[in-house]
Design a protein around this motif. Structure first.
Motif, PDB file in Angstrom:
ATOM      1  N   PRO A  94      46.113 -11.997  28.630  1.00  0.00           N
ATOM      2  CA  PRO A  94      46.461 -11.686  30.025  1.00  0.00           C
ATOM      3  C   PRO A  94      45.208 -11.603  30.884  1.00  0.00           C
ATOM      4  CG  PRO A  94      46.682  -9.742  28.639  1.00  0.00           C
ATOM      5  CD  PRO A  94      46.417 -10.886  27.715  1.00  0.00           C
ATOM      6  N   GLU A  95      45.385 -11.703  32.189  1.00  0.00           N
ATOM      7  CA  GLU A  95      44.256 -11.749  33.108  1.00  0.00           C
ATOM      8  C   GLU A  95      43.384 -10.500  33.002  1.00  0.00           C
ATOM      9  OE1 GLU A  95      43.300 -12.544  37.882  1.00  0.00           O
ATOM     10  OE2 GLU A  95      45.368 -12.332  37.161  1.00  0.00           O
ATOM     11  N   TRP A  96      43.997  -9.330  32.907  1.00  0.00           N
ATOM     12  CA  TRP A  96      43.205  -8.097  32.864  1.00  0.00           C
ATOM     13  C   TRP A  96      42.281  -8.077  31.659  1.00  0.00           C
ATOM     14  CZ3 TRP A  96      42.903  -4.751  28.843  1.00  0.00           C
ATOM     15  CH2 TRP A  96      43.917  -4.775  27.875  1.00  0.00           C
ATOM     16  N   TYR A  97      42.760  -8.645  30.565  1.00  0.00           N
ATOM     17  CA  TYR A  97      41.968  -8.645  29.343  1.00  0.00           C
ATOM     18  C   TYR A  97      40.739  -9.538  29.489  1.00  0.00           C
ATOM     19  CZ  TYR A  97      40.673  -9.652  24.517  1.00  0.00           C
ATOM     20  OH  TYR A  97      39.976  -9.833  23.354  1.00  0.00           O
ATOM     21  N   VAL A  98      40.923 -10.735  30.031  1.00  0.00           N
ATOM     22  CA  VAL A  98      39.798 -11.647  30.239  1.00  0.00           C
ATOM     23  C   VAL A  98      38.804 -11.030  31.224  1.00  0.00           C
ATOM     24  CG1 VAL A  98      39.117 -13.952  31.012  1.00  0.00           C
ATOM     25  CG2 VAL A  98      41.235 -13.650  29.697  1.00  0.00           C
ATOM     26  N   ASP A  99      39.315 -10.426  32.273  1.00  0.00           N
ATOM     27  CA  ASP A  99      38.432  -9.749  33.229  1.00  0.00           C
ATOM     28  C   ASP A  99      37.576  -8.694  32.529  1.00  0.00           C
ATOM     29  OD1 ASP A  99      39.483 -11.230  35.291  1.00  0.00           O
ATOM     30  OD2 ASP A  99      40.756  -9.628  36.076  1.00  0.00           O
ATOM     31  N   SER A 100      38.195  -7.919  31.659  1.00  0.00           N
ATOM     32  CA  SER A 100      37.457  -6.836  31.010  1.00  0.00           C
ATOM     33  C   SER A 100      36.396  -7.379  30.059  1.00  0.00           C
ATOM     34  CB  SER A 100      38.418  -5.894  30.271  1.00  0.00           C
ATOM     35  OG  SER A 100      39.028  -6.529  29.167  1.00  0.00           O
ATOM     36  N   VAL A 101      36.667  -8.510  29.416  1.00  0.00           N
ATOM     37  CA  VAL A 101      35.654  -9.130  28.557  1.00  0.00           C
ATOM     38  C   VAL A 101      34.478  -9.620  29.403  1.00  0.00           C
ATOM     39  CG1 VAL A 101      35.192 -11.012  26.951  1.00  0.00           C
ATOM     40  CG2 VAL A 101      37.334  -9.750  26.793  1.00  0.00           C
ATOM     41  N   ALA A 148      39.002  -1.931  33.574  1.00  0.00           N
ATOM     42  CA  ALA A 148      40.433  -2.153  33.320  1.00  0.00           C
ATOM     43  C   ALA A 148      41.269  -1.016  33.904  1.00  0.00           C
ATOM     44  CB  ALA A 148      40.675  -2.286  31.822  1.00  0.00           C
ATOM     45  N   GLU A 149      40.742   0.200  33.873  1.00  0.00           N
ATOM     46  CA  GLU A 149      41.463   1.333  34.446  1.00  0.00           C
ATOM     47  C   GLU A 149      41.578   1.183  35.956  1.00  0.00           C
ATOM     48  OE1 GLU A 149      41.358   6.027  33.664  1.00  0.00           O
ATOM     49  OE2 GLU A 149      39.463   5.248  34.477  1.00  0.00           O
ATOM     50  N   GLU A 150      40.497   0.798  36.614  1.00  0.00           N
ATOM     51  CA  GLU A 150      40.498   0.718  38.076  1.00  0.00           C
ATOM     52  C   GLU A 150      41.213  -0.518  38.608  1.00  0.00           C
ATOM     53  OE1 GLU A 150      36.792   1.245  40.055  1.00  0.00           O
ATOM     54  OE2 GLU A 150      36.183   2.953  38.816  1.00  0.00           O
ATOM     55  N   HIS A 151      41.169  -1.619  37.860  1.00  0.00           N
ATOM     56  CA  HIS A 151      41.684  -2.881  38.391  1.00  0.00           C
ATOM     57  C   HIS A 151      42.985  -3.348  37.752  1.00  0.00           C
ATOM     58  CE1 HIS A 151      37.452  -2.953  39.638  1.00  0.00           C
ATOM     59  NE2 HIS A 151      37.837  -3.759  40.606  1.00  0.00           N
ATOM     60  N   ALA A 152      43.366  -2.734  36.626  1.00  0.00           N
ATOM     61  CA  ALA A 152      44.586  -3.188  35.954  1.00  0.00           C
ATOM     62  C   ALA A 152      45.462  -2.036  35.490  1.00  0.00           C
ATOM     63  CB  ALA A 152      44.227  -4.079  34.756  1.00  0.00           C
ATOM     64  N   GLN A 153      45.174  -0.817  36.004  1.00  0.00           N
ATOM     65  CA  GLN A 153      45.981   0.357  35.660  1.00  0.00           C
ATOM     66  C   GLN A 153      46.129   0.556  34.142  1.00  0.00           C
ATOM     67  OE1 GLN A 153      47.317  -1.996  38.229  1.00  0.00           O
ATOM     68  NE2 GLN A 153      45.804  -0.778  39.319  1.00  0.00           N
ATOM     69  N   PRO A 205      44.930   3.051  31.581  1.00  0.00           N
ATOM     70  CA  PRO A 205      44.288   4.374  31.612  1.00  0.00           C
ATOM     71  C   PRO A 205      43.193   4.531  30.559  1.00  0.00           C
ATOM     72  CG  PRO A 205      46.681   4.575  31.721  1.00  0.00           C
ATOM     73  CD  PRO A 205      46.383   3.139  31.385  1.00  0.00           C
ATOM     74  N   MET A 206      42.023   4.970  31.007  1.00  0.00           N
ATOM     75  CA  MET A 206      40.915   5.247  30.103  1.00  0.00           C
ATOM     76  C   MET A 206      41.291   6.334  29.099  1.00  0.00           C
ATOM     77  SD  MET A 206      37.631   5.067  29.146  1.00  0.00           S
ATOM     78  CE  MET A 206      36.493   4.490  30.417  1.00  0.00           C
ATOM     79  N   GLU A 207      41.932   7.383  29.572  1.00  0.00           N
ATOM     80  CA  GLU A 207      42.265   8.490  28.672  1.00  0.00           C
ATOM     81  C   GLU A 207      43.149   8.033  27.526  1.00  0.00           C
ATOM     82  OE1 GLU A 207      44.699  12.694  28.765  1.00  0.00           O
ATOM     83  OE2 GLU A 207      43.306  12.278  30.426  1.00  0.00           O
ATOM     84  N   ARG A 208      44.116   7.165  27.811  1.00  0.00           N
ATOM     85  CA  ARG A 208      44.984   6.674  26.742  1.00  0.00           C
ATOM     86  C   ARG A 208      44.182   5.867  25.730  1.00  0.00           C
ATOM     87  NH1 ARG A 208      50.002   2.323  27.399  1.00  0.00           N
ATOM     88  NH2 ARG A 208      50.324   2.011  25.153  1.00  0.00           N
ATOM     89  N   ARG A 209      43.301   5.002  26.221  1.00  0.00           N
ATOM     90  CA  ARG A 209      42.500   4.190  25.300  1.00  0.00           C
ATOM     91  C   ARG A 209      41.584   5.078  24.463  1.00  0.00           C
ATOM     92  NH1 ARG A 209      39.132  -1.360  26.734  1.00  0.00           N
ATOM     93  NH2 ARG A 209      37.869  -1.429  24.837  1.00  0.00           N
ATOM     94  N   MET A 210      40.981   6.084  25.066  1.00  0.00           N
ATOM     95  CA  MET A 210      40.078   6.950  24.319  1.00  0.00           C
ATOM     96  C   MET A 210      40.844   7.827  23.325  1.00  0.00           C
ATOM     97  SD  MET A 210      36.956   6.209  25.092  1.00  0.00           S
ATOM     98  CE  MET A 210      37.575   4.505  24.982  1.00  0.00           C
ATOM     99  N   ARG A 211      42.053   8.238  23.691  1.00  0.00           N
ATOM    100  CA  ARG A 211      42.843   9.028  22.741  1.00  0.00           C
ATOM    101  C   ARG A 211      43.202   8.179  21.518  1.00  0.00           C
ATOM    102  NH1 ARG A 211      47.481  13.460  24.184  1.00  0.00           N
ATOM    103  NH2 ARG A 211      47.862  14.165  22.034  1.00  0.00           N
ATOM    104  N   GLU A 212      43.539   6.925  21.749  1.00  0.00           N
ATOM    105  CA  GLU A 212      43.821   6.036  20.619  1.00  0.00           C
ATOM    106  C   GLU A 212      42.575   5.796  19.782  1.00  0.00           C
ATOM    107  OE1 GLU A 212      45.446   2.605  22.522  1.00  0.00           O
ATOM    108  OE2 GLU A 212      47.438   3.502  22.822  1.00  0.00           O
ATOM    109  N   ALA A 213      41.423   5.655  20.447  1.00  0.00           N
ATOM    110  CA  ALA A 213      40.168   5.491  19.712  1.00  0.00           C
ATOM    111  C   ALA A 213      39.856   6.745  18.903  1.00  0.00           C
ATOM    112  CB  ALA A 213      39.034   5.181  20.684  1.00  0.00           C
TER     113      ALA A 213
END
Length: 496
Positions: free
Chosen positions: A308-315, A352-357, A359-367
């Motif tokens: 998806p676009e958000w993923y490529v942007d984040s890379v 990705a949090e700011e431009h594709a909604q 959430p950083m907190e969700r990603r960090m909790r999973e990490a």
């Protein structure tokens, strides 16, 4: 010249006669600067100031290139031999300060006997005439064949598969590239163009860096390429290198870079180099790479349908963030890799949090939940396990990506957003164009926070178990599962 028969006879006799030991140098051996992960990487006794690398490409990416590498350095200790990291090429001759020098190989070192003993503090110029062989094991880096030529992927210890040098990020230097190729091909390298010269059916292209660079970040692209120009923040020249047939297809992605540069500058301060852009190569490596001023991307990342676009942007932002974290401020040792990848992953996730909604907190909790598994599989973030000899890229495991971004999340929770922001900006400003250590980062964090953070960092950086997350006592880690740590390229987690 290779070690002469006279020298070889003397070396053999020295093993059988103690009377010759004092007069004969020991047999050539590979040396290193003591990196825990790569014991024979880098070399003691000198500091490289600049590289001048000439390459002649004859039009086939399976044939060795003719090459001349000139190294200007300064000795830091008395030397009778100079070790250079070099593999996968034939050495034709070596000169030291303009005089012919004997040489031999030992493992992946080129060992040069100086014509006379060099005292400490002396300028020295080493000229090596050699070949640069693009064939062989692509998985371990160096030259990467593309559909129409070559590119480089030298991280972590593969620049010496392309040219001789001091192949460790602790010894950064200025680079000049002079590449001769058939006229129907385009050559682009890191830094800014220094002109080109036609000669019959070939063209010689020159590029120079304006800032010192680690060998693992060198980039040379040869192929049927289009070079696209645009302008970034404050007039920064942005140039992209793409397969000529794909320029229109790739433009929707490429035009995002100026805004991404602007976003990163708002986070940590001015872009640290003379230019930036994307090198989109028609090849399959399994990763993207932050080569200095010209990040390497696989064509399929942009042209495939699986992302998806958000993923490529984040890379894209991940590799851009590396220009500050990893390139401008390089690791002093490879155990400091978490500073590179943790920061690049941090800003990738922030974007990705700011431009594709996302959430950083969700990603960090999973990490956080997976962190103990990652530590069990790859070691703690700042003391990673040694990579396997036949697959050096195995160093790039999840624990140094999201597992290390998790440390930055914990640090921000511990010291507050204002102090964290000041730390990030100060770090890249104070250590710009240099190499820095984990200890320097933790000491700076303590100074900015106004209190000793040693205990905090000891657990997060070196512990086998993940400490409690500040501000989130309810977060829990999963029980480590054997073999679940995996290994990964410089890329965001795959989208679900």
């Amino acid at each position: 010249m290779p070690l002469t028969s006279r020298r070889l006879r003397a070396a053999l006799l020295a093993t059988a006669s103690v009377t010759l030991v004092a007069a004969t140098l020991p047999a050539p051996q590979p040396l290193g600067i003591g990196d825990r992960l790569f014991p024979h990487l880098g070399n003691p006794g000198y500091d490289v100031l600049s590289y001048d690398i000439s390459l002649t490409y004859k039009g086939r990416n399976t044939e060795p290139l003719d090459a001349v590498t000139t190294i200007d350095a300064r000795t830091t200790a008395p030397l009778e031999r100079i070790n250079l990291d070099f593999a996968r090429g034939a050495v034709r001759s070596v000169e030291v300060n303009g005089l012919p020098a004997d040489f031999a190989t030992a493992a992946e070192d080129l060992v040069v006997e100086t014509p006379s003993r060099l005292p400490a503090g002396m300028p020295v110029r080493i000229t090596v005439r050699h070949t640069s062989d693009p064939s062989g094991d692509k998985a371990n880096g160096g030259w990467v064949p593309t559909a129409d030529g070559l590119a480089m992927a030298n991280q972590a210890d593969a620049a010496h598969r392309v040219f001789p040098g001091n192949d460790h990020p602790a010894d950064k230097a200025f680079f000049t590239f002079r590449v001769t190729a058939p006229k129907n091909l385009t050559v682009v390298a890191g830094g800014l163009p220094g002109g080109k010269r036609d000669d019959g059916d070939t063209t010689t292209w020159t590029y120079r860096t304006e800032h010192p660079m680690a060998t693992e970040l060198a980039q040379v692209s040869i192929g049927r390429s289009a070079v696209l120009h645009r302008t970034g923040p404050r007039g920064l020249p942005v140039r992209d290198v793409v397969p000529a047939a794909d320029r229109a297809k790739l433009e929707p992605w490429l035009k995002k870079t100026p805004a991404q540069l602007d976003w990163m500058e708002k986070q940590v301060g001015p872009y640290p180099f003379e230019t930036y852009g994307l090198l989109v190569a028609d090849t399959e490596t399994g990763f993207e790479l932050e080569t200095q001023t010209l990040s390497l991307f696989e064509r399929s990342l942009f042209t495939g349908t699986g992302y998806p676009e958000w993923y490529v942007d984040s890379v894209m932002v991940h590799e851009l963030a590396h220009q500050w974290f990893g390139n401008s401020v390089s690791p002093q040792s490879w155990s400091d890799l978490w500073l590179n990848e943790g920061h690049a992953t941090w800003y990738e996730a922030r974007y990705a949090e700011e431009h594709a909604q996302k959430p950083m907190e969700r990603r960090m909790r999973e990490a956080y939940a997976r962190s103990d598994t990652w530590r069990a599989a790859g070691g703690p973030p700042a003391r990673p396990d040694v990579p396997t000899p036949d697959h050096k890229i195995s160093l790039f495991r999840p624990v140094v990506y999201d597992g290390s971004a998790l440390i930055l999340y914990a640090l921000r929770e511990e010291i507050g957003e204002a102090a964290f922001d000041r730390l990030e900006r100060t770090w890249v400003r104070v250590h710009r164009d240099g190499s820095a250590t984990t200890r320097q980062f933790t000491e700076l964090a303590s100074r900015i926070a106004g209190r000793d953070l040693t205990a905090f960092f000891d657990g997060w950086l070196y512990g086998t178990k993940t400490p409690p997350m500040p501000g989130h006592p309810e977060w829990r880690t999963e029980t480590p599962r054997s073999g679940a740590g995996g290994q990964g390229p410089a890329r965001a987690p795959k989208p679900e």
